[in-house]
Scaffold this active site. Structure first.
Site, PDB file in Angstrom:
ATOM      1  N   GLU A 151     -54.125-102.215 -12.924  1.00 23.62           N
ATOM      2  CA  GLU A 151     -54.571-103.421 -13.184  1.00 23.62           C
ATOM      3  C   GLU A 151     -53.475-104.371 -13.543  1.00 23.62           C
ATOM      4  O   GLU A 151     -53.176-105.538 -12.813  1.00 23.62           O
ATOM      5  CB  GLU A 151     -55.883-103.526 -13.675  1.00 23.62           C
ATOM      6  CG  GLU A 151     -56.366-105.094 -14.014  1.00 23.62           C
ATOM      7  CD  GLU A 151     -56.863-105.489 -15.396  1.00 23.62           C
ATOM      8  OE1 GLU A 151     -56.925-106.365 -15.816  1.00 23.62           O
ATOM      9  OE2 GLU A 151     -57.584-104.565 -15.924  1.00 23.62           O
ATOM     10  N   ASP A 202     -51.886-106.905 -10.930  1.00 21.21           N
ATOM     11  CA  ASP A 202     -51.752-108.552 -11.392  1.00 21.21           C
ATOM     12  C   ASP A 202     -50.384-109.196 -10.962  1.00 21.21           C
ATOM     13  O   ASP A 202     -50.348-110.285 -10.177  1.00 21.21           O
ATOM     14  CB  ASP A 202     -52.174-108.397 -12.780  1.00 21.21           C
ATOM     15  CG  ASP A 202     -52.070-110.041 -13.225  1.00 21.21           C
ATOM     16  OD1 ASP A 202     -52.820-110.902 -12.537  1.00 21.21           O
ATOM     17  OD2 ASP A 202     -51.437-110.463 -13.888  1.00 21.21           O
ATOM     18  N   ASP A 235     -60.864-106.895 -11.876  1.00 21.70           N
ATOM     19  CA  ASP A 235     -59.839-106.053 -12.466  1.00 21.70           C
ATOM     20  C   ASP A 235     -59.757-104.819 -11.504  1.00 21.70           C
ATOM     21  O   ASP A 235     -58.763-104.327 -11.469  1.00 21.70           O
ATOM     22  CB  ASP A 235     -60.486-105.380 -13.755  1.00 21.70           C
ATOM     23  CG  ASP A 235     -60.215-106.254 -14.974  1.00 21.70           C
ATOM     24  OD1 ASP A 235     -59.672-107.268 -14.817  1.00 21.70           O
ATOM     25  OD2 ASP A 235     -60.796-106.264 -16.187  1.00 21.70           O
ATOM     26  N   GLU A 268     -57.676-105.891  -8.639  1.00 18.91           N
ATOM     27  CA  GLU A 268     -56.226-106.011  -8.991  1.00 18.91           C
ATOM     28  C   GLU A 268     -55.483-104.376  -8.932  1.00 18.91           C
ATOM     29  O   GLU A 268     -54.278-104.265  -8.815  1.00 18.91           O
ATOM     30  CB  GLU A 268     -55.961-106.630 -10.379  1.00 18.91           C
ATOM     31  CG  GLU A 268     -56.246-108.097 -10.383  1.00 18.91           C
ATOM     32  CD  GLU A 268     -55.874-108.819 -11.334  1.00 18.91           C
ATOM     33  OE1 GLU A 268     -55.548-110.034 -11.371  1.00 18.91           O
ATOM     34  OE2 GLU A 268     -56.263-108.301 -12.482  1.00 18.91           O
TER      35      GLU A 268
END
Length: 176
Positions: free
Chosen positions: A53, A57, A126, A129
């Site tokens: 994650e 991101d 989450d 990502e």
């Protein structure tokens, strides 16, 4: 001694739905594994998705920034920042994850599996990502960016038309 078997979702089916083909399908499984799952399934040899994650991101931010920078060459930094925030916020990412059926593949604890609303949106965002991070590791930036393009870039016209890049206070002030 009895060996405990864990029922795992068909991650190759999800990869197909996502339009991805993983060289290492374990990365996709990790992207969909919530930390809580490990607490209840100590026999599970995999890891949870937080590191993926984190990576996803950063890839997401770069890809969306590049897209917006090129799409709107005359827009100032403040507008581009607001557009990006609207595209990559929890609600937007959770909607994309939900549309892809990611919810059905999440590995969660029994307690987390019961969550709905905001808590589930955070888990879905989450995971989205983390899938980006897994795709980046497995296939590189261009594959991750193509995934982002397919599932997020199309939202920008709606974001601008509905002015969802503005917070409620800014919209109110503008109307007043």
């Amino acid at each position: 001694m009895l060996k405990v078997r864990i029922h795992m979702p068909d991650f190759s089916s999800l990869a197909h739905t996502l339009g991805l083909s993983f060289n290492n399908l374990d990365l996709l499984a990790e992207a969909l594994t919530h930390r809580s799952y490990l607490n209840e399934h100590r026999e599970y040899a995999g890891s949870h998705n937080e590191r993926l994650e984190f990576l996803g991101d950063a890839v997401l931010e770069l890809a969306v920034t590049d897209f917006l920078f090129k799409k709107y060459p005359a827009k100032p930094e403040g507008d581009l920042t607001a557009y990006r925030a609207a595209l990559v916020n929890t609600v937007s990412l959770a909607e994309s994850a939900q549309a892809l059926g990611i919810n059905d593949y999440l590995l969660l604890s029994k307690g987390e599996a019961k969550d709905t609303g905001r808590a589930r949106d955070v888990i879905l965002a989450d995971a989205f990502e983390a899938i980006i991070g897994a795709t980046y590791l497995d296939q590189g930036f261009s594959a991750a960016e193509a995934f982002i393009a397919r599932h997020l870039y199309g939202k920008i016209d709606d974001v601008i038309a509905k002015r969802s890049y503005q917070d409620a206070k800014s919209r109110f002030q503008e109307l007043a």
